[in-house]
Design an enzyme around this catalytic site. Structure first.
Site, short mmCIF file in Angstrom:
data_model
loop_
_atom_site.label_atom_id
_atom_site.label_comp_id
_atom_site.label_asym_id
_atom_site.label_seq_id
_atom_site.Cartn_x
_atom_site.Cartn_y
_atom_site.Cartn_z
NE ARG A 96 25.02 70.18 120.05
CZ ARG A 96 24.18 69.76 120.99
NH1 ARG A 96 22.89 70.01 120.89
NH2 ARG A 96 24.62 69.10 122.05
CG HIS A 123 27.35 64.59 122.49
ND1 HIS A 123 27.96 65.80 122.73
CD2 HIS A 123 26.08 64.71 122.98
CE1 HIS A 123 27.11 66.63 123.32
NE2 HIS A 123 25.96 65.99 123.48
CD GLN A 126 25.49 63.77 127.53
OE1 GLN A 126 24.98 64.82 127.17
NE2 GLN A 126 25.28 63.27 128.73
CG ASP A 214 20.73 59.68 122.43
OD1 ASP A 214 19.86 60.52 122.74
OD2 ASP A 214 21.62 59.92 121.58
CB CYS A 254 22.76 62.21 126.44
SG CYS A 254 21.78 61.83 124.98
NE ARG A 282 27.09 67.94 128.60
CZ ARG A 282 26.51 68.22 127.42
NH1 ARG A 282 25.40 67.62 127.08
NH2 ARG A 282 27.07 69.08 126.58
N1 CP Z 1 22.64 66.17 125.89
C1 CP Z 1 22.76 67.28 125.13
O1 CP Z 1 23.77 67.50 124.44
O2 CP Z 1 21.69 68.12 125.20
P1 CP Z 1 21.42 69.39 124.29
O3 CP Z 1 21.24 68.89 122.89
O4 CP Z 1 20.18 70.02 124.86
O5 CP Z 1 22.61 70.30 124.38
N1 NVA Z 2 22.03 61.53 119.46
C1 NVA Z 2 21.40 62.80 119.74
C2 NVA Z 2 21.99 63.43 120.95
C3 NVA Z 2 21.36 64.71 121.39
C4 NVA Z 2 22.04 65.33 122.57
C5 NVA Z 2 21.51 63.72 118.54
O1 NVA Z 2 22.55 63.73 117.88
O2 NVA Z 2 20.53 64.40 118.23
#
Ligand code: CP
Ligand code: NVA
Length: 297
Positions: A96, A123, A126, A214, A254, A282
């Protein structure tokens, strides 16, 4: 050839369906027995870390979680050097990151699959869970209208591609100036993906099979929260907006949710909400993806 998963369309449409099928296999082949999976995080996570760790264990492997500050990507050591080292220990490397380019650089030098666990651009892991949830709900994605209400962010981009690949229609309603960047629209056009975009939330929600939202500000954009909140207020998913969608429509998010910003408690906890099955998917979709990427390796 080693397969990477940086965006949902790194899989063909057939492979995407295959990953979703694998997600529903209760006792998969243990493709990770006595092998490691590196999980590298530059940002916080609840669902992604836990689902990836448990998915790895369910396939017989051992997850190794690393915070970015421990490794210092491009600070203590270059991305390329770290990846070449980790590739000797692990069956797959998942990360990430803030800049998507780090994943591109990683995939250029890695002898094992690189998995995107969220970047500034996308993502896709997701999206696998989102598509699985919709498939379980409706039997197929073909012909579904999925309407995303809010910020045209990383989650929205991968979802748009995934819905299009699965035969659905992706709509988005966003405030002016918060739509997809020109490069993203160019990428959609180059890939033959057409989306329906509007600034009117009701127009996007009309007759939809699913409403999705989101956060109005993503990780790293917290300082913009005060500026963004009034701009996004007309895009809150509330019961009135759900009422414009089909009576059979579901609500997806999400997570994490900023309750009563992008969606009201009544919607998040209401009868049409599928946010917790979606979050649980997930795990299943991560297991399906890891099975697909590591089978026979
Ligand atoms: N939806 C998602 O990616 O959640 P987290 O940021 O908690 O991993
Ligand atoms: N769009 C959000 C998603 C979190 C899972 C972010 O990037 O923070």
């Amino acid at each position: 050839m080693v397969r990477h998963f940086l965006e949902i369309d790194d899989l063909s449409a057939d492979e995407l369906a295959q990953v979703l099928d694998l997600a529903e296999v209760e006792h998969p082949e243990l493709s990770l027995t006595r092998r490691g999976v590196a999980l590298l995080f530059e940002k916080p996570s609840a669902r992604t870390r836990h689902s990836m760790e448990v998915a790895t264990i369910e396939l017989g492997g051992h997850p190794v979680y690393v915070r970015a500050d421990e490794v210092g990507l491009d600070e203590r050591e270059s991305v390329e050097d770290i990846i070449k080292v980790f590739a000797g220990y692990h069956a797959a490397i998942a990360a990430r990151v803030f800049e998507h380019d780090k994943l591109v650089r990683a995939s250029a030098v890695s002898s094992v699959p690189i998995v995107n666990l969220l970047s500034d651009q996308s993502h896709p892991i997701q999206t696998l869970a989102d598509l699985l949830t919709l498939r379980q709900e409706f039997g197929s994605l073909d012909g579904l209208v999925v309407s995303y209400i809010g910020d045209a962010n990383n989650v929205a981009k991968s979802l748009a591609l995934g819905v299009a690949m699965s035969g659905g229609t992706f709509r988005i309603a966003h405030p002016a100036d918060y739509g997809f960047a020109d490069e993203v629209l160019d990428e959609f056009a180059a890939k033959g993906v057409s989306i329906e975009a509007t600034t009117d939330a009701r127009e996007a929600a009309e007759g939809a099979d699913a409403l999705y939202t989101d956060a109005w500000y993503s990780m790293g954009q917290e300082a913009e929260a005060g500026h963004r909140r009034p701009i996004f207020a007309p895009y809150q998913v509330d019961e009135a907006l759900m009422g414009v969608a089909k009576p059979t429509a579901v609500f997806l998010h999400c997570l994490p949710a900023h309750r009563n910003d992008e969606a009201t408690d009544a919607v998040l906890d209401g009868p049409q909400s599928r946010i917790f099955p979606q979050a649980h998917n997930r795990l299943h979709s991560a297991r399906g993806l890891l099975s697909f990427l590591t089978a026979g390796t």
